[in-house]
Design a protein around this motif. Sequence first.
Motif: not given
Length: 200
Positions: A75, A77, A101-105, A107-108, A112
Amino acid sequence: RIVTAAQMKEIERAGDAHGLPYLQMMENAGMAAYAELQKQLPYPGRLLVVCGKGNNGGDGFVIARAAAKDGWNVTILLAEGEPKTVDAIRNFERLHSLPVHICTDGSVLETQRFDAVVDALYGTGLMRRLHNGDAFVLAVDLPSGINTDTGEVAEGAAHADLTVTFDSYKPLHIAEASAPLCGKIVCADIGIRDEWHPEF
């Protein structure tokens, strides 16, 4: 050898002038950091790579690519949004064909569980939460939130188990306040020859 941030830029400029392009240095740095991570965690698991928008984040993208190809569940971030430097953008684009998996939040970090976290951010704020879990934390060049040249530690600075720096040590690696936050420190070769170094 201990050099300041400005001197390191000169060293990289000299490397580029001698035929070692910045993009290749980034590749070498990311692969060297990943090799150190493999020594600590030889079996693939869940990896979070926290990337800033500059070249430090670019090193993180290289690590993420290598890990994904090795079977890690990766992942990324994007802590400051999409990358802004030419070489970081190129390495970000190389990830698009991989199961990453690419996210900008942020809260991961709470929702997780990860076996390892790569700090390729430089900034502060997010990273204080990393040591809440039992993840192994690898910092790229320096833990986020520490001043390279003075070792001054900002509130919310990261605490790494392992810091991989490149070519030369930096003042923060020996400063009394910051050295303990680096964990074990490894200085990795990224292909810049000693004779290329400018005289400081």
